[in-house]
Scaffold this active site. Sequence first.
Site, PDB file in Angstrom:
ATOM      1  N   ARG A   1     -28.268   3.571 -32.839  1.00  0.00           N
ATOM      2  CA  ARG A   1     -29.079   4.210 -34.122  1.00  0.00           C
ATOM      3  C   ARG A   1     -27.104   4.540 -34.320  1.00  0.00           C
ATOM      4  O   ARG A   1     -26.009   3.970 -33.911  1.00  0.00           O
ATOM      5  CB  ARG A   1     -29.441   5.267 -34.035  1.00  0.00           C
ATOM      6  CG  ARG A   1     -28.817   6.795 -32.806  1.00  0.00           C
ATOM      7  CD  ARG A   1     -29.029   8.210 -33.090  1.00  0.00           C
ATOM      8  NE  ARG A   1     -28.518   8.043 -31.096  1.00  0.00           N
ATOM      9  CZ  ARG A   1     -27.722   9.232 -30.918  1.00  0.00           C
ATOM     10  NH1 ARG A   1     -26.665   8.961 -32.564  1.00  0.00           N
ATOM     11  NH2 ARG A   1     -27.003   9.005 -30.387  1.00  0.00           N
TER      12      ARG A   1
ATOM     13  N   GLU B   1     -26.088   9.134 -10.300  1.00  0.00           N
ATOM     14  CA  GLU B   1     -24.092   8.216 -10.471  1.00  0.00           C
ATOM     15  C   GLU B   1     -23.488   9.141  -9.505  1.00  0.00           C
ATOM     16  O   GLU B   1     -23.178  10.276  -9.220  1.00  0.00           O
ATOM     17  CB  GLU B   1     -23.671   7.594 -11.571  1.00  0.00           C
ATOM     18  CG  GLU B   1     -24.099   8.589 -13.033  1.00  0.00           C
ATOM     19  CD  GLU B   1     -24.075   8.296 -14.092  1.00  0.00           C
ATOM     20  OE1 GLU B   1     -24.983   7.208 -14.241  1.00  0.00           O
ATOM     21  OE2 GLU B   1     -23.062   8.344 -14.448  1.00  0.00           O
TER      22      GLU B   1
ATOM     23  N   LYS C   1     -32.193   5.859 -19.259  1.00  0.00           N
ATOM     24  CA  LYS C   1     -30.588   5.363 -18.775  1.00  0.00           C
ATOM     25  C   LYS C   1     -30.699   4.281 -17.310  1.00  0.00           C
ATOM     26  O   LYS C   1     -29.844   3.409 -17.530  1.00  0.00           O
ATOM     27  CB  LYS C   1     -30.163   6.527 -17.813  1.00  0.00           C
ATOM     28  CG  LYS C   1     -29.516   7.484 -19.430  1.00  0.00           C
ATOM     29  CD  LYS C   1     -28.863   8.465 -18.826  1.00  0.00           C
ATOM     30  CE  LYS C   1     -28.841   9.714 -20.390  1.00  0.00           C
ATOM     31  NZ  LYS C   1     -27.937   9.181 -20.902  1.00  0.00           N
TER      32      LYS C   1
HETATM   33  P1  ADP Z   1     -26.351  12.316 -22.478  1.00  0.00           P
HETATM   34  O1  ADP Z   1     -27.289  10.985 -22.850  1.00  0.00           O
HETATM   35  O2  ADP Z   1     -27.279  13.539 -22.014  1.00  0.00           O
HETATM   36  O3  ADP Z   1     -25.631  12.781 -23.949  1.00  0.00           O
HETATM   37  P2  ADP Z   1     -24.671  11.043 -21.340  1.00  0.00           P
HETATM   38  O4  ADP Z   1     -24.760  10.081 -20.680  1.00  0.00           O
HETATM   39  O5  ADP Z   1     -24.179   9.987 -22.999  1.00  0.00           O
HETATM   40  O6  ADP Z   1     -25.623  11.513 -21.385  1.00  0.00           O
HETATM   41  O7  ADP Z   1     -23.314  11.646 -20.944  1.00  0.00           O
HETATM   42  C1  ADP Z   1     -22.926  13.233 -22.186  1.00  0.00           C
HETATM   43  C2  ADP Z   1     -21.311  13.567 -21.121  1.00  0.00           C
HETATM   44  O8  ADP Z   1     -21.276  13.856 -19.735  1.00  0.00           O
HETATM   45  C3  ADP Z   1     -20.094  12.882 -20.736  1.00  0.00           C
HETATM   46  O9  ADP Z   1     -19.551  11.890 -22.612  1.00  0.00           O
HETATM   47  C4  ADP Z   1     -18.918  12.890 -19.653  1.00  0.00           C
HETATM   48  O10 ADP Z   1     -19.139  14.063 -20.478  1.00  0.00           O
HETATM   49  C5  ADP Z   1     -20.844  13.318 -18.877  1.00  0.00           C
HETATM   50  N1  ADP Z   1     -20.302  12.572 -18.185  1.00  0.00           N
HETATM   51  C6  ADP Z   1     -21.826  12.128 -18.010  1.00  0.00           C
HETATM   52  N2  ADP Z   1     -21.604  10.412 -16.749  1.00  0.00           N
HETATM   53  C7  ADP Z   1     -20.641  11.195 -16.270  1.00  0.00           C
HETATM   54  C8  ADP Z   1     -19.605  11.345 -15.200  1.00  0.00           C
HETATM   55  N3  ADP Z   1     -20.593  10.114 -14.030  1.00  0.00           N
HETATM   56  N4  ADP Z   1     -19.177  11.476 -14.704  1.00  0.00           N
HETATM   57  C9  ADP Z   1     -18.660  12.727 -14.821  1.00  0.00           C
HETATM   58  N5  ADP Z   1     -18.709  12.765 -16.404  1.00  0.00           N
HETATM   59  C10 ADP Z   1     -20.441  12.585 -17.240  1.00  0.00           C
END
Ligand code: ADP
Length: 502
Positions: A294, A202, A118
């Site tokens: 993927r 973040e 990330k």
């Molecule tokens: P992972 O790879 O662990 O699945 P993601 O970055 O894809 O993590 O985020 C998964 C979920 O977490 C997102 O779909 C959202 O619901 C929540 N999320 C991620 N980042 C944020 C953020 N900065 N603020 C609020 N919710 C977030």
Amino acid sequence: MGKIKKILIANRGEIAVRIIRAIREMELSPVVVYSDADELSLAVKLSDEAYHIGESQSSKSYLVMDKIIDVAKKSNADAIHPGYGFLAENAEFAKRVEAEGIIFIGPSPEAIINMGSKTLSRDIMKKAGIPVVPGMVDAITDMKDLEKTAEEIGYPVLLKASAGGGGKGMRRVNKKEDLEKSFKLSSSEALSSFGDAAVYVEKFIEEPHHIEIQVLADKYGNTVHLGERECSVQRRYQKIIEETPSPFINDDIRDKMGAIAIQAAKAVNYSNAGTVEFIVDKNFNFYFLEMNTRLQVEHPITEMVTGIDLVKEQILIAEGHKLSFTQEDIKPRGSSIECRIYAEDPFNNFAPSPGRIIEYVPPAGGIGVRDDSGVYEGFEVPVHYDPLISKLVTWGRDRTEAINRMKRALFEYRIAGINTSIPYFLQILENEEFLSGNYTTNLIERIESKKVELSEENELVALFASGIREMNGKMSECSGTNSGENGKSWKLHGRMKNLRRF
Ligand code: ADP
């Protein structure tokens, strides 16, 4: 690049079956690998050749690169499709496959590496002018830095594992006093989940939408997007229902997100199918979250509205073909929705519910219904893997038709012997906020915090499911696989008879 005739599927369950279907339709030959627990799986039954690769634990079978590559060589497979999960986003695997002269059906190892972390991907995206969620680019090494950044971006903030996935290591922090403790917890969870303790911070976006864009890119720089998927119905940061188009965004935002997704893919010389995930705030500001290099679990809804078979496109791209369509040719039609059917018990805190399926009648009949399943009647759902057993997908000319069709299909779905998430979906599909289309990732939290009234028809389905659940409990008391639970009354059976159509 050689012609692909035989493809080894380095996966299991519903996605292995999904990939076999595309391979057959292309008149190619599918080869599968299986663990002890999957000896009688649907994928094994549907393949041309199947090879045992080890014990049920994935670290002794589906995650062992040597075993999979050995089978590819032994069976003369020209290519390997990794599906999702397991080795799908493992750059070393992609590299080793190619080093053996076998085609990896996915992006280059470099693209997997660049998008795999990330923090690294945030850095690359930022440099490419793509909006990322405000916060750190590098992992936290010093508490002072963390405090300073959190202060600058403003609370609440979100701690995230650099190697993250599945919401693991993610922790919301509302105030400075909680920062250090949360950081330690996130970091140790990251270490135990990913073998990497790196965490960054973040801005926590309040009431966000998770909207992602499907991208397809060939090896010659031609890159298109296939529209978006709204994935804001989430439980503990995990998607459970997805739909397209997103009822939240308009054409203008859609076009902008599509163009940015293409730019993101090009920034890492992406080829094959990939998904660029965004978080969108209430003012339609959108920020890059990550790119999944993927095939995505929820890819079928995009297929339903575009008519494009993403797995076939993946194979063609890997074989070296140019995309056979341009952005202008892609005209999504209607609306599609997917419910992820898990072998778990929604009435018991979603505890896994493995075991033998004693009755299975999927609702794949009628217009606009697709059941991407990896199970059948008599199959024993193993405890060792992700509990996703099937993805129920519907298409409608508009959102209401797709939703009503989904309710109808869930109503017809007959599965006994294990518990599933089916009754849970009905609460969501009848929820006003969901139906309004303007729901955020907080929807499930709100639904679970209050008792929900179901319509009479769906109440019956829920009762039916709880009756099956009770029956499952009683049966497993005999077989000793599931824990039985008393309390719900068998008098429900009288009402359940209304649902017995066969
Ligand atoms: P992972 O790879 O662990 O699945 P993601 O970055 O894809 O993590 O985020 C998964 C979920 O977490 C997102 O779909 C959202 O619901 C929540 N999320 C991620 N980042 C944020 C953020 N900065 N603020 C609020 N919710 C977030």
